[in-house]
Design a protein around this motif. Structure first.
Motif, PDB file in Angstrom:
ATOM      1  N   LEU A   1       0.835  -1.202   0.000  1.00  0.00           N
ATOM      2  CA  LEU A   1       0.000   0.000   0.000  1.00  0.00           C
ATOM      3  C   LEU A   1       0.869   1.251   0.000  1.00  0.00           C
ATOM      4  CD1 LEU A   1      -3.011   1.032   0.392  1.00  0.00           C
ATOM      5  CD2 LEU A   1      -2.431   1.176   2.826  1.00  0.00           C
ATOM      6  N   ALA A   2       0.439   2.282  -0.716  1.00  0.00           N
ATOM      7  CA  ALA A   2       1.146   3.572  -0.743  1.00  0.00           C
ATOM      8  C   ALA A   2       0.279   4.628  -0.084  1.00  0.00           C
ATOM      9  CB  ALA A   2       1.463   3.980  -2.178  1.00  0.00           C
ATOM     10  N   ARG A   3       0.898   5.504   0.708  1.00  0.00           N
ATOM     11  CA  ARG A   3       0.175   6.602   1.346  1.00  0.00           C
ATOM     12  C   ARG A   3       1.027   7.869   1.297  1.00  0.00           C
ATOM     13  NH1 ARG A   3      -2.568   3.630   6.590  1.00  0.00           N
ATOM     14  NH2 ARG A   3      -4.485   3.011   5.562  1.00  0.00           N
ATOM     15  N   PRO A   4       0.395   9.031   1.274  1.00  0.00           N
ATOM     16  CA  PRO A   4       1.143  10.295   1.235  1.00  0.00           C
ATOM     17  C   PRO A   4       1.956  10.497   2.511  1.00  0.00           C
ATOM     18  CG  PRO A   4      -1.166  10.628   0.649  1.00  0.00           C
ATOM     19  CD  PRO A   4      -1.062   9.253   1.220  1.00  0.00           C
ATOM     20  N   LEU A   5       3.068  11.200   2.381  1.00  0.00           N
ATOM     21  CA  LEU A   5       3.911  11.478   3.537  1.00  0.00           C
ATOM     22  C   LEU A   5       3.220  12.399   4.543  1.00  0.00           C
ATOM     23  CD1 LEU A   5       7.263  12.041   1.641  1.00  0.00           C
ATOM     24  CD2 LEU A   5       7.015  10.428   3.510  1.00  0.00           C
ATOM     25  N   TYR A   6       2.466  13.369   4.058  1.00  0.00           N
ATOM     26  CA  TYR A   6       1.973  14.445   4.920  1.00  0.00           C
ATOM     27  C   TYR A   6       0.907  14.021   5.928  1.00  0.00           C
ATOM     28  CZ  TYR A   6      -2.433  14.816   2.285  1.00  0.00           C
ATOM     29  OH  TYR A   6      -3.663  14.560   1.726  1.00  0.00           O
ATOM     30  N   CYS A   7       0.227  12.905   5.698  1.00  0.00           N
ATOM     31  CA  CYS A   7      -0.919  12.570   6.555  1.00  0.00           C
ATOM     32  C   CYS A   7      -0.776  11.233   7.273  1.00  0.00           C
ATOM     33  CB  CYS A   7      -2.214  12.602   5.754  1.00  0.00           C
ATOM     34  SG  CYS A   7      -2.294  11.357   4.452  1.00  0.00           S
ATOM     35  N   SER A   8       0.432  10.752   7.456  1.00  0.00           N
ATOM     36  CA  SER A   8       0.641   9.502   8.187  1.00  0.00           C
ATOM     37  C   SER A   8       1.735   9.698   9.225  1.00  0.00           C
ATOM     38  CB  SER A   8       1.032   8.363   7.232  1.00  0.00           C
ATOM     39  OG  SER A   8       2.247   8.662   6.575  1.00  0.00           O
ATOM     40  N   GLY A   9       1.686   8.904  10.286  1.00  0.00           N
ATOM     41  CA  GLY A   9       2.716   9.001  11.313  1.00  0.00           C
ATOM     42  C   GLY A   9       4.092   8.683  10.765  1.00  0.00           C
ATOM     43  N   VAL A  10       4.183   7.599   9.977  1.00  0.00           N
ATOM     44  CA  VAL A  10       5.478   7.219   9.395  1.00  0.00           C
ATOM     45  C   VAL A  10       5.975   8.313   8.451  1.00  0.00           C
ATOM     46  CG1 VAL A  10       5.406   4.710   9.645  1.00  0.00           C
ATOM     47  CG2 VAL A  10       4.141   5.790   7.770  1.00  0.00           C
ATOM     48  N   GLY A  11       5.047   8.880   7.693  1.00  0.00           N
ATOM     49  CA  GLY A  11       5.421   9.938   6.757  1.00  0.00           C
ATOM     50  C   GLY A  11       5.931  11.168   7.470  1.00  0.00           C
ATOM     51  N   LYS A  12       5.246  11.564   8.537  1.00  0.00           N
ATOM     52  CA  LYS A  12       5.669  12.753   9.284  1.00  0.00           C
ATOM     53  C   LYS A  12       6.996  12.528  10.003  1.00  0.00           C
ATOM     54  CE  LYS A  12       1.645  13.349  11.359  1.00  0.00           C
ATOM     55  NZ  LYS A  12       0.650  13.915  12.291  1.00  0.00           N
ATOM     56  N   SER A  13       7.254  11.293  10.442  1.00  0.00           N
ATOM     57  CA  SER A  13       8.541  11.009  11.091  1.00  0.00           C
ATOM     58  C   SER A  13       9.687  11.167  10.090  1.00  0.00           C
ATOM     59  CB  SER A  13       8.542   9.598  11.695  1.00  0.00           C
ATOM     60  OG  SER A  13       8.588   8.591  10.698  1.00  0.00           O
ATOM     61  N   ILE A  14       9.424  10.829   8.828  1.00  0.00           N
ATOM     62  CA  ILE A  14      10.420  10.992   7.767  1.00  0.00           C
ATOM     63  C   ILE A  14      10.579  12.469   7.406  1.00  0.00           C
ATOM     64  CG2 ILE A  14      10.864  10.558   5.305  1.00  0.00           C
ATOM     65  CD1 ILE A  14       9.656   7.755   5.724  1.00  0.00           C
ATOM     66  N   LEU A  15       9.467  13.183   7.255  1.00  0.00           N
ATOM     67  CA  LEU A  15       9.506  14.612   6.911  1.00  0.00           C
ATOM     68  C   LEU A  15      10.245  15.422   7.969  1.00  0.00           C
ATOM     69  CD1 LEU A  15       5.861  15.159   5.591  1.00  0.00           C
ATOM     70  CD2 LEU A  15       7.965  15.271   4.237  1.00  0.00           C
ATOM     71  N   ALA A  16      10.126  15.021   9.231  1.00  0.00           N
ATOM     72  CA  ALA A  16      10.761  15.748  10.325  1.00  0.00           C
ATOM     73  C   ALA A  16      12.286  15.709  10.242  1.00  0.00           C
ATOM     74  CB  ALA A  16      10.297  15.192  11.667  1.00  0.00           C
ATOM     75  N   GLU A  17      12.820  14.749   9.486  1.00  0.00           N
ATOM     76  CA  GLU A  17      14.267  14.625   9.324  1.00  0.00           C
ATOM     77  C   GLU A  17      14.776  15.428   8.125  1.00  0.00           C
ATOM     78  OE1 GLU A  17      16.347  12.930  11.359  1.00  0.00           O
ATOM     79  OE2 GLU A  17      14.648  12.450  12.664  1.00  0.00           O
ATOM     80  N   MET A  18      13.878  16.072   7.404  1.00  0.00           N
ATOM     81  CA  MET A  18      14.248  16.826   6.204  1.00  0.00           C
ATOM     82  C   MET A  18      14.319  18.317   6.495  1.00  0.00           C
ATOM     83  SD  MET A  18      11.872  14.995   3.324  1.00  0.00           S
ATOM     84  CE  MET A  18      11.925  13.233   3.036  1.00  0.00           C
TER      85      MET A  18
END
Length: 264
Positions: free
Chosen positions: A143-160
């Motif tokens: 399954l694919a999900r956007p970065l902006y609206c998932s916990g895993v996605g936000k944890s990745i974005l926070a490192e950018m």
């Protein structure tokens, strides 16, 4: 051949290898250094160290500066480590850790990898003795999900960097998936600041009603924020108090995985 000679014949190759690595490790710590100084650091005769340096130079691991005559490591070791790390199957490394985590906290754990503006679910581990739940989570491997609206996605974005976050935001299709979904960039940036401070991200029913998640990012071998894993559960079990308990477990698991990957 005497017993002593036989013993020396066995020990010498090992001793040579030990000395070779001692030279390399010392050069890695000191940077460019002269022969005499290096010999003193190693506690070896100058001629022995010179021989070792010649061997390393021939193999391309060491070079000598023509002006200062000092010796230094080349980037061959870096190239070698890149090749080794590129062959590491991150999923194989991570799976035992997230399996243990799923059973320790008795909740479902997901592992994802970033691809562009989305995360792809690569692994999903349910506990051996799952708790009763009225909710069937929609997540599944592939399954694919956007970065902006998932916990895993936000944890990745926070490192950018903020610039990278803005780029991903403007190249994503922003959709209000639930009444809790973040749909403004300012709100997302504020949320990511909290993630940086706490070390973990939350999905407060932003992607799926009735489900709450806690997630952490695990950088790849180059330090890029490419992977993350999360603990997901129905909101009834994911109280703020439970989140605090799970934060300790998920951060400890992240640390163990990073140690396994040589990132500590």
């Amino acid at each position: 051949m005497s017993e002593t000679e036989q013993t020396e014949k066995i020990k010498n190759p090992v001793q040579s290898a030990e000395r070779i690595f001692s030279v390399m490790e010392t050069l890695a710590q000191t940077g460019p250094v002269g022969l005499v100084e290096l010999s003193g650091m190693l506690g070896l005769h100058k001629s022995t160290v010179h021989r070792l340096l010649l061997s390393l130079t021939c193999m391309g691991y060491v070079q000598q500066d023509e002006e200062t005559s000092k010796y230094m490591l080349t980037f061959k070791l870096v190239e070698l480590s890149e090749k080794i790390l590129a062959k590491v199957d991150i999923l194989t490394v991570v799976h035992p850790y997230i399996t243990r985590l799923a059973n320790d906290c008795n909740e479902t754990v997901h592992f994802v990898q970033r691809r562009g503006t989305e995360v792809f679910y690569l692994d999903k581990v349910a506990p051996l003795k799952p708790q009763e739940s009225a909710i069937r989570m929609a997540s599944q491997v592939g399954l694919a999900r956007p970065l902006y609206c998932s916990g895993v996605g936000k944890s990745i974005l926070a490192e950018m960097s903020e610039e990278e976050v803005r780029y991903i935001w403007y190249h994503s299709e922003i959709e209000k998936k639930t009444e809790h979904t973040i749909v403004t960039l300012d709100e997302l940036l504020k949320e990511l600041q909290i993630v940086k401070e706490k070390g973990y991200a939350l999905d407060n029913e932003e992607n799926e009603l009735g489900v709450r998640c806690i997630a952490v990012c695990v950088p790849d071998h180059r330090g890029r924020p490419m992977n993350a894993f999360s603990i997901s559960a129905p909101v009834g079990r994911m109280t703020d108090e439970r989140i605090n308990e799970l934060a300790v477990q998920i951060l400890r698991t992240k640390e163990e995985i990073q140690l396994r990957l040589g990132q500590a």
